[in-house]
Scaffold this motif. Structure first.
Motif, PDB file in Angstrom:
ATOM      1  N   VAL B 266       0.839  -1.201   0.000  1.00  0.00           N
ATOM      2  CA  VAL B 266       0.000   0.000   0.000  1.00  0.00           C
ATOM      3  C   VAL B 266       0.877   1.255   0.000  1.00  0.00           C
ATOM      4  O   VAL B 266       0.382   2.366  -0.235  1.00  0.00           O
ATOM      5  CB  VAL B 266      -0.945   0.055   1.220  1.00  0.00           C
ATOM      6  N   PHE B 267       2.158   1.056   0.245  1.00  0.00           N
ATOM      7  CA  PHE B 267       3.090   2.189   0.349  1.00  0.00           C
ATOM      8  C   PHE B 267       4.373   1.781  -0.367  1.00  0.00           C
ATOM      9  O   PHE B 267       4.916   0.712  -0.102  1.00  0.00           O
ATOM     10  CB  PHE B 267       3.381   2.460   1.832  1.00  0.00           C
ATOM     11  N   ALA B 268       4.840   2.612  -1.288  1.00  0.00           N
ATOM     12  CA  ALA B 268       6.083   2.286  -1.993  1.00  0.00           C
ATOM     13  C   ALA B 268       6.930   3.534  -2.146  1.00  0.00           C
ATOM     14  O   ALA B 268       6.426   4.640  -2.360  1.00  0.00           O
ATOM     15  CB  ALA B 268       5.788   1.690  -3.369  1.00  0.00           C
ATOM     16  N   SER B 269       8.235   3.329  -2.029  1.00  0.00           N
ATOM     17  CA  SER B 269       9.161   4.444  -2.155  1.00  0.00           C
ATOM     18  C   SER B 269      10.356   4.042  -3.011  1.00  0.00           C
ATOM     19  O   SER B 269      10.942   2.977  -2.832  1.00  0.00           O
ATOM     20  CB  SER B 269       9.647   4.865  -0.760  1.00  0.00           C
ATOM     21  N   GLY B 270      10.698   4.908  -3.960  1.00  0.00           N
ATOM     22  CA  GLY B 270      11.834   4.660  -4.833  1.00  0.00           C
ATOM     23  C   GLY B 270      12.452   5.970  -5.250  1.00  0.00           C
ATOM     24  O   GLY B 270      12.130   7.026  -4.705  1.00  0.00           O
ATOM     25  N   ASN B 271      13.360   5.909  -6.201  1.00  0.00           N
ATOM     26  CA  ASN B 271      13.966   7.155  -6.665  1.00  0.00           C
ATOM     27  C   ASN B 271      14.257   7.154  -8.155  1.00  0.00           C
ATOM     28  O   ASN B 271      14.786   8.134  -8.663  1.00  0.00           O
ATOM     29  CB  ASN B 271      15.270   7.442  -5.914  1.00  0.00           C
ATOM     30  N   SER B 272      13.935   6.067  -8.853  1.00  0.00           N
ATOM     31  CA  SER B 272      14.352   6.007 -10.258  1.00  0.00           C
ATOM     32  C   SER B 272      13.311   5.293 -11.114  1.00  0.00           C
ATOM     33  O   SER B 272      12.325   4.751 -10.606  1.00  0.00           O
ATOM     34  CB  SER B 272      15.690   5.275 -10.371  1.00  0.00           C
ATOM     35  N   ASP B 273      13.591   5.276 -12.405  1.00  0.00           N
ATOM     36  CA  ASP B 273      12.705   4.560 -13.325  1.00  0.00           C
ATOM     37  C   ASP B 273      12.700   3.061 -13.037  1.00  0.00           C
ATOM     38  O   ASP B 273      11.747   2.358 -13.412  1.00  0.00           O
ATOM     39  CB  ASP B 273      13.147   4.818 -14.773  1.00  0.00           C
ATOM     40  N   GLY B 274      13.736   2.567 -12.386  1.00  0.00           N
ATOM     41  CA  GLY B 274      13.768   1.156 -11.989  1.00  0.00           C
ATOM     42  C   GLY B 274      12.700   0.809 -10.968  1.00  0.00           C
ATOM     43  O   GLY B 274      12.387  -0.360 -10.753  1.00  0.00           O
ATOM     44  N   ASP B 306      18.727  13.483 -12.327  1.00  0.00           N
ATOM     45  CA  ASP B 306      17.432  12.879 -12.627  1.00  0.00           C
ATOM     46  C   ASP B 306      17.360  12.338 -14.042  1.00  0.00           C
ATOM     47  O   ASP B 306      17.852  11.242 -14.306  1.00  0.00           O
ATOM     48  CB  ASP B 306      16.262  13.822 -12.289  1.00  0.00           C
ATOM     49  N   ARG B 307      16.801  13.139 -14.993  1.00  0.00           N
ATOM     50  CA  ARG B 307      16.428  12.588 -16.296  1.00  0.00           C
ATOM     51  C   ARG B 307      17.586  12.019 -17.115  1.00  0.00           C
ATOM     52  O   ARG B 307      17.424  11.078 -17.873  1.00  0.00           O
ATOM     53  CB  ARG B 307      15.713  13.655 -17.135  1.00  0.00           C
ATOM     54  N   GLU B 308      18.754  12.636 -16.984  1.00  0.00           N
ATOM     55  CA  GLU B 308      19.856  12.240 -17.869  1.00  0.00           C
ATOM     56  C   GLU B 308      20.877  11.350 -17.183  1.00  0.00           C
ATOM     57  O   GLU B 308      21.868  10.960 -17.782  1.00  0.00           O
ATOM     58  CB  GLU B 308      20.576  13.501 -18.387  1.00  0.00           C
ATOM     59  N   GLN B 313      18.542   6.841 -13.054  1.00  0.00           N
ATOM     60  CA  GLN B 313      17.805   7.701 -14.002  1.00  0.00           C
ATOM     61  C   GLN B 313      16.341   7.852 -13.562  1.00  0.00           C
ATOM     62  O   GLN B 313      15.669   6.867 -13.264  1.00  0.00           O
ATOM     63  CB  GLN B 313      17.846   7.108 -15.411  1.00  0.00           C
ATOM     64  N   PHE B 314      15.891   9.110 -13.543  1.00  0.00           N
ATOM     65  CA  PHE B 314      14.550   9.416 -13.049  1.00  0.00           C
ATOM     66  C   PHE B 314      13.877  10.292 -14.089  1.00  0.00           C
ATOM     67  O   PHE B 314      13.950  11.508 -14.025  1.00  0.00           O
ATOM     68  CB  PHE B 314      14.674  10.126 -11.701  1.00  0.00           C
ATOM     69  N   ASN B 315      13.260   9.645 -15.056  1.00  0.00           N
ATOM     70  CA  ASN B 315      12.720  10.344 -16.212  1.00  0.00           C
ATOM     71  C   ASN B 315      11.247   9.992 -16.408  1.00  0.00           C
ATOM     72  O   ASN B 315      10.361  10.794 -16.108  1.00  0.00           O
ATOM     73  CB  ASN B 315      13.560   9.983 -17.444  1.00  0.00           C
ATOM     74  N   LYS B 316      10.987   8.762 -16.818  1.00  0.00           N
ATOM     75  CA  LYS B 316       9.592   8.317 -16.936  1.00  0.00           C
ATOM     76  C   LYS B 316       8.886   8.407 -15.587  1.00  0.00           C
ATOM     77  O   LYS B 316       7.709   8.745 -15.498  1.00  0.00           O
ATOM     78  CB  LYS B 316       9.542   6.860 -17.402  1.00  0.00           C
ATOM     79  N   GLY B 317       9.613   8.077 -14.550  1.00  0.00           N
ATOM     80  CA  GLY B 317       9.038   8.092 -13.200  1.00  0.00           C
ATOM     81  C   GLY B 317       8.619   9.482 -12.786  1.00  0.00           C
ATOM     82  O   GLY B 317       7.586   9.667 -12.138  1.00  0.00           O
ATOM     83  N   LEU B 318       9.430  10.474 -13.172  1.00  0.00           N
ATOM     84  CA  LEU B 318       9.142  11.864 -12.828  1.00  0.00           C
ATOM     85  C   LEU B 318       7.862  12.316 -13.533  1.00  0.00           C
ATOM     86  O   LEU B 318       7.003  12.982 -12.939  1.00  0.00           O
ATOM     87  CB  LEU B 318      10.345  12.726 -13.233  1.00  0.00           C
TER      88      LEU B 318
END
Lengths: 345, 345
Positions: B266-274, B306-308, B313-318
Motif C-alpha cells: 500500500v506504500f512504496a518508495s523509490g527514486n528512479s525509473d527502476g 534525474d532525467r539524464e 535515471q529518473f525520467n519516466k518516473g518523474l
C-alpha cells in the motif's frame, strides 16, 4: 531434475478418491480454543516429546542460559504437507488440480480424448499414472498457470470453501493439526518467527495459511512457477507462466530458506525425507537447535505410514533422526487430539 | 535481457573514484537520535511532502476512516540505492566488487593482463566500460560467486568495516538517509511491515540492513545469483554459483514483491525509473495507496541528478509521478539533514 521433483510431489495419486466437491461454507477454525495460560501445549500428552520441546524453548529463551538465542535469530521453519496438515490419500494440492480439470472440462471438449485429462475425467488412476512426467506437468500447467495471480488466489479460496476431503468430509483446511497450532503459538509467544517451508505451491498456500496457522503470507516459502508483470493498460497484473521457477523440496529447502529468509533456522519441523536437508541445515546452526519430525503412526485417527510410503516417505529421515537424537513425534501416543474439529465433538 | 539488467545495474562507473579502502571501524549509526514523541519526522521540513505522508498514515490507520487498512495489509516497500542510502558516484556494490578484485589480485597474477580485471587494477574506467556486458558479468561472478553464503556474508561485513566512501570518507553504511530512517520508524510505529525491494544483491544487503534500517533479513527482496546446498560431509554449506537467479529491477520488482511478500504493497518508495513498475503495482491496490519518490536535488549536501543520469535515471518516473499525483521529495528543500552523522556535528 526439476521435473522429477515435481513428479515426486504430484505423481502420488494412490487411491480413487476423486469424489467431486460439494458446496459448503468453510467453518472458521477455532485454533486457539484450548490454549491456557498454564499448559502451552494442552493437546500434547505428557512425555519425552513434549518435555523436549518445552525444555528447548525454556533453555534458549532464558537470558542467563549458556544457550540463549537473541530474538532476531529465533527462526522456526515448518514443512506443511504431513507436518501442519494431512497429506493423505494424496497431497491436497493434487485434489485441487483434479477438481480444476473437472471444472474446466466444459471449455475443453478435446480433453475427453486427451491424456492426462481423460484419465482425470474418468477417475482412471492407472492411465493418469501412465501419462508419466510429461502428462503430469501438463496437468499442473493447465490448472495452475495461464491466469493472473489474483485469479489463481480466488480459485484456491473458492475451492477451499467448497471442496471436501474424501475421508473426513471436511474442508481441507480443517485437516490441520491442533497440536502443531499450539506449538506455533508457543514458539511465537517466545519470540520465534514462524515460517512455512514446503514443497507445495507458494501461491496455493498463501490464500489460507494466515487464518489457519497465523503465519503471514510473506513468511511462506514454497515451490513456484515463473510469473511476469504486465502493465495491462494501467490495470497491472502478474501473470502465471507455464514454467517452473523453483522447487522447494529436499536440497531445495535450505536453498529456499537462504533465499527467502536469509538466516539459518534454529528450529525445524518436517515429516518426510523431503525435509531432511532442512533438518541438517538447521542442525548445523552454531546456536543450540531443535529438529522435530512428525511420525504418522495413527491409522485410526489419521494415517500410519513411513519408510515405504509413496507420499511423505520417511526413511532416511527416520534413521538420521535416531542417529542424531532429533525429536520424533509418535502421533498416536504424543497427540491427545489430531484436528481442531475434534474439540467441538 | 537479464544481462542487460545487470549491465544497467553495474555498468555505471562514471568517475575514477577508485580510492583504496582504509582500515577503520564502522561507527554505529545513531538512527534514533532525533525522534521525539511529538514530531515523528523531525528531519523533514514542514511542507506539502511531510503533510502528505502524515495525512496518509493517519487516514489509513484510523479505524473509523473510510480508507482504513487492516494491519496485515500494511505492506511498505522501499528501494535501497538512492532511496535509503546514496548511490553516487556509483552503486556502492560496484565499489565492493572493485575492492574485491584488488584484494583477490595477488592470487590471480593473470589478471594483470586480462580484462576487465586489468582495467579495475589500473583504475582505467574507459577499458572497464569497453569490456562490455560480458566483462562486467565476469567481474560480478568472480567477486560474488564461487564461495559459500557464509563466506560472502563475512566479505561484505569486513568490507563495510574498512572501506570508505570516496567523497565523504565515511563507511558506506553511514551514507543512509536520516529522514528515511524516521519514515521507516514512523510506518512501523503505525503497524506497517517494512520491506526493502532493491535491484541490489540480496546477500549484499542482508548483512547490514538490520542494524542500518531495522529491517530483518527476511524482509529484504533483491537480485540474486543461483545457489546450491552441499551436505559437505556433515558440515552443510550453501554455495553461490556463477549464474544469475533473479533480477529485482523494473518489471522484476512487482514479480519479486509477489514472490517474496505475496501481497500488494500500500506504500512504496523509490527514486528512479527502476522503481516505476513497483509504483504502478502499488498504485493499483484497492486500498488507498501512497507512492513517494526521492528526487535528488541537492548538489551540496548529496547529489543532484534525474532525467539524464546513468545512475538512478529518473525520467519516466518523474513524468508519471506528476501525472498520477504521487509524492516527490525535493531533497534539498524537504530534508533538514541528509545523513545521521550530521546530527553529531
Amino acid at each position: 531434475m526439476k521435473n522429477m521433483a515435481i513428479l515426486s510431489i504430484f505423481f502420488l495419486l494412490l487411491t480413487s478418491c476423486l469424489k467431486q466437491a460439494e458446496n459448503n461454507q468453510v467453518e472458521v477454525v477455532a485454533k486457539d480454543t484450548i490454549t491456557t495460560s498454564v499448559d502451552p501445549l494442552p493437546s500434547w500428552n505428557e512425555g519425552v516429546t513434549k518435555d523436549a520441546i518445552i525444555n528447548y524453548v525454556e533453555d534458549v529463551t532464558k537470558k542467563e542460559s549458556d544457550n540463549y538465542i537473541p530474538e532476531i535469530d529465533r527462526i522456526a521453519t515448518f514443512d506443511n504437507d504431513g507436518t501442519l496438515w494431512s497429506e493423505q490419500p494424496a497431497y491436497f494440492q493434487l485434489f485441487f488440480a483434479i477438481d480444476r480439470v473437472k471444472a474446466m472440462a466444459k471449455d475443453h471438449p478435446e480433453w475427453k480424448n486427451k491424456q492426462p485429462f481423460k484419465a482425470v475425467l474418468e477417475n482412471d488412476i492407472n492411465s493418469l499414472m501412465a501419462s508419466g512426467e510429461k502428462g503430469l506437468m501438463e496437468l499442473i500447467m493447465k490448472t495452475h498457470a495461464g491466469i493472473t495471480t489474483d485469479e489463481f488466489e480466488k480459485l484456491v479460496t473458492d475451492w477451499l470453501a467448497t471442496a471436501k476431503h474424501p475421508r473426513f468430509n471436511k474442508p481441507y483446511n480443517e485437516l490441520i493439526y491442533q497440536p502443531m497450532l499450539e506449538l506455533l503459538d508457543y514458539l511465537r509467544a517466545n519470540q520465534f518467527k514462524t515460517f512455512i517451508v514446503s514443497g507445495g505451491g507458494i501461491e496455493f498456500m498463501r490464500p489460507w495459511v494466515e487464518e489457519a496457522y497465523g503465519i503471514p503470507k510473506d513468511q511462506v516459502v514454497g515451490s513456484s512457477i515463473a510469473t511476469e508483470y504486465d502493465y495491462n493498460n494501467g490495470a497491472p497484473v502478474i501473470r502465471r507462466l507455464s514454467k517452473i521457477d523453483f522447487i522447494d523440496d529436499k536440497a531445495g529447502k535450505p536453498v529456499g530458506i537462504n533465499k527467502f529468509i536469509g538466516r539459518k533456522p534454529v528450529f525445524a519441523s518436517g515429516n518426510s525425507d523431503g525435509d531432511l536437508q532442512m533438518m541438517q541445515w538447521t542442525d548445523s546452526n552454531s546456536y543450540k537447535s531443535f529438529q522435530i519430525y512428525v511420525h504418522h503412526t495413527d491409522t485410526e485417527r489419521e494415517w500410519a505410514y513411513d519408510r515405504e510410503s509413496h507420499i511423505g516417505q520417511f526413511n532416511k529421515g527416520l534413521d538420521e533422526a535416531s542417529e542424531k537424537g532429533w525429536t520424533v513425534i509418535d502421533m498416536k501416543n504424543d497427540w491427545k487430539i489430531i484436528y481442531p474439529f475434534e474439540l467441538e465433538q
